[in-house]
Design a protein around this motif. Structure first.
Motif, PDB file in Angstrom:
ATOM      1  N   TYR A 132       0.920  -1.214  -0.071  1.00 12.95           N
ATOM      2  CA  TYR A 132      -0.063   0.112  -0.030  1.00 12.95           C
ATOM      3  C   TYR A 132       0.928   1.264  -0.115  1.00 12.95           C
ATOM      4  O   TYR A 132       0.678   2.159  -0.866  1.00 12.95           O
ATOM      5  N   GLY A 133       2.160   1.375   0.715  1.00 10.55           N
ATOM      6  CA  GLY A 133       2.839   2.502   0.826  1.00 10.55           C
ATOM      7  C   GLY A 133       3.539   2.617  -0.608  1.00 10.55           C
ATOM      8  O   GLY A 133       3.706   3.759  -1.049  1.00 10.55           O
ATOM      9  N   HIS A 134       3.924   1.540  -1.292  1.00 11.78           N
ATOM     10  CA  HIS A 134       4.576   1.839  -2.649  1.00 11.78           C
ATOM     11  C   HIS A 134       3.458   2.387  -3.532  1.00 11.78           C
ATOM     12  O   HIS A 134       3.649   3.248  -4.307  1.00 11.78           O
ATOM     13  N   VAL A 135       2.187   1.756  -3.492  1.00 11.92           N
ATOM     14  CA  VAL A 135       1.207   2.238  -4.505  1.00 11.92           C
ATOM     15  C   VAL A 135       0.977   3.829  -4.122  1.00 11.92           C
ATOM     16  O   VAL A 135       0.680   4.580  -5.100  1.00 11.92           O
ATOM     17  N   LYS A 136       0.774   4.072  -2.893  1.00 12.21           N
ATOM     18  CA  LYS A 136       0.482   5.611  -2.407  1.00 12.21           C
ATOM     19  C   LYS A 136       1.411   6.599  -2.620  1.00 12.21           C
ATOM     20  O   LYS A 136       1.298   7.795  -2.976  1.00 12.21           O
ATOM     21  N   ALA A 163      -1.856   3.526 -12.174  1.00  8.74           N
ATOM     22  CA  ALA A 163      -3.094   2.364 -12.271  1.00  8.74           C
ATOM     23  C   ALA A 163      -3.485   2.116 -10.949  1.00  8.74           C
ATOM     24  O   ALA A 163      -4.744   2.027 -10.580  1.00  8.74           O
ATOM     25  N   GLY A 164      -2.593   1.931 -10.012  1.00  7.76           N
ATOM     26  CA  GLY A 164      -2.797   1.344  -8.447  1.00  7.76           C
ATOM     27  C   GLY A 164      -3.793   2.339  -7.794  1.00  7.76           C
ATOM     28  O   GLY A 164      -4.639   2.209  -7.131  1.00  7.76           O
ATOM     29  N   ASN A 165      -3.258   3.779  -8.036  1.00  4.28           N
ATOM     30  CA  ASN A 165      -4.076   4.779  -7.379  1.00  4.28           C
ATOM     31  C   ASN A 165      -5.516   5.051  -7.897  1.00  4.28           C
ATOM     32  O   ASN A 165      -6.393   5.282  -7.197  1.00  4.28           O
ATOM     33  N   LEU A 166      -5.366   5.188  -9.303  1.00  2.00           N
ATOM     34  CA  LEU A 166      -6.803   5.096 -10.003  1.00  2.00           C
ATOM     35  C   LEU A 166      -7.787   3.994  -9.392  1.00  2.00           C
ATOM     36  O   LEU A 166      -8.948   4.138  -9.424  1.00  2.00           O
ATOM     37  N   ALA A 167      -7.124   2.966  -9.244  1.00  5.34           N
ATOM     38  CA  ALA A 167      -8.030   1.721  -8.776  1.00  5.34           C
ATOM     39  C   ALA A 167      -8.697   1.863  -7.499  1.00  5.34           C
ATOM     40  O   ALA A 167      -9.803   1.457  -7.140  1.00  5.34           O
ATOM     41  N   LEU A 168      -7.728   2.369  -6.426  1.00  2.78           N
ATOM     42  CA  LEU A 168      -8.204   2.594  -5.415  1.00  2.78           C
ATOM     43  C   LEU A 168      -9.460   3.731  -5.271  1.00  2.78           C
ATOM     44  O   LEU A 168     -10.319   3.751  -4.143  1.00  2.78           O
TER      45      LEU A 168
END
Length: 219
Positions: free
Chosen positions: A147-151, A158-163
């Motif tokens: 989660y830290g890597h994504v944020k 893409a990961g932040n858009l998915a969140l």
């Protein structure tokens, strides 16, 4: 595969270059099992089976009474546990899923130590003698690290858009399914973290790390 539909007989066939695509309820993708219901049971059972397969490959060490228990713990942490936890950073686990993985882990550790439940030795002593942290804690560490890597990625990642994804429509009646973000928020609350702490790598690492203990007891 059609998600959230248990009956695939009513779906219209899909053709690619004139060839019909076979529909299925589950399939393996990058080592993980994907189900049309979105549940984790099939994937977790697959991970448990993969861990037992890896465990059997090293029984020369794990089942040898002449081998030190500490060495067996190192073998477990480097060869067996990664197979059991593969992909767990993206699992929206429930307590039932966690219990299934914990039971599989304790069976392996007790067998490696040469003890059974009839010996009435607590799980904490088994883990402490081998220097192994509870796998539930290691899964939490893996989720928060991911989660830290994504944020820390750009907002258009893409990961932040998915969140931030919001699916239109109304859900069915009953208790909603556990989402990955729900599990992460619960983990952050337990570790006393917030999204503002993501940029501070040192603090995030110190709060989320669940180190394996040193061997404290002898069985």
């Amino acid at each position: 595969m059609s998600f959230n539909q248990t009956d695939i007989t009513d779906n219209s066939p899909i053709y690619i270059d004139g060839q019909p695509v076979t529909m299925c309820n589950e399939y393996k993708y990058l080592g993980s099992m994907v189900q049309n219901t979105g549940n984790l049971e099939c994937n977790i059972q697959h991970r448990v089976a993969a861990a037992w397969l890896k465990w059997r490959e090293v029984t020369v060490v794990t089942c040898d009474k002449r081998m030190p228990v500490k060495l067996k713990g190192l073998v477990y942490k480097t060869m067996i546990r990664p197979a059991l936890m593969y992909g767990s950073e993206t699992w929206a686990v429930t307590q039932k899923n966690v219990n299934t993985i914990q039971v599989a882990e304790m069976k392996m550790l007790r067998w490696m130590c040469g003890v059974t439940r009839l010996d009435k030795i607590r799980n904490e002593y088994v883990r402490g003698s081998m220097g192994v942290r509870d796998i539930a804690d290691k899964m939490q560490e893996s989720r928060l690290r991911w989660y830290g890597h994504v944020k820390r990625k750009p907002p258009d990642y893409a990961g932040n858009l998915a969140l931030q994804l919001s699916i239109p429509g109304r859900r069915s009646r009953g208790r909603p399914k556990t989402r990955w973000k729900d599990v992460v928020l619960k983990d952050m609350k337990m570790c006393q973290l917030s999204d503002d702490d993501v940029k501070d790598r040192a603090k995030w690492r110190a709060k989320t790390r669940k180190a394996d203990p040193t061997t404290m007891w002898d069985i």
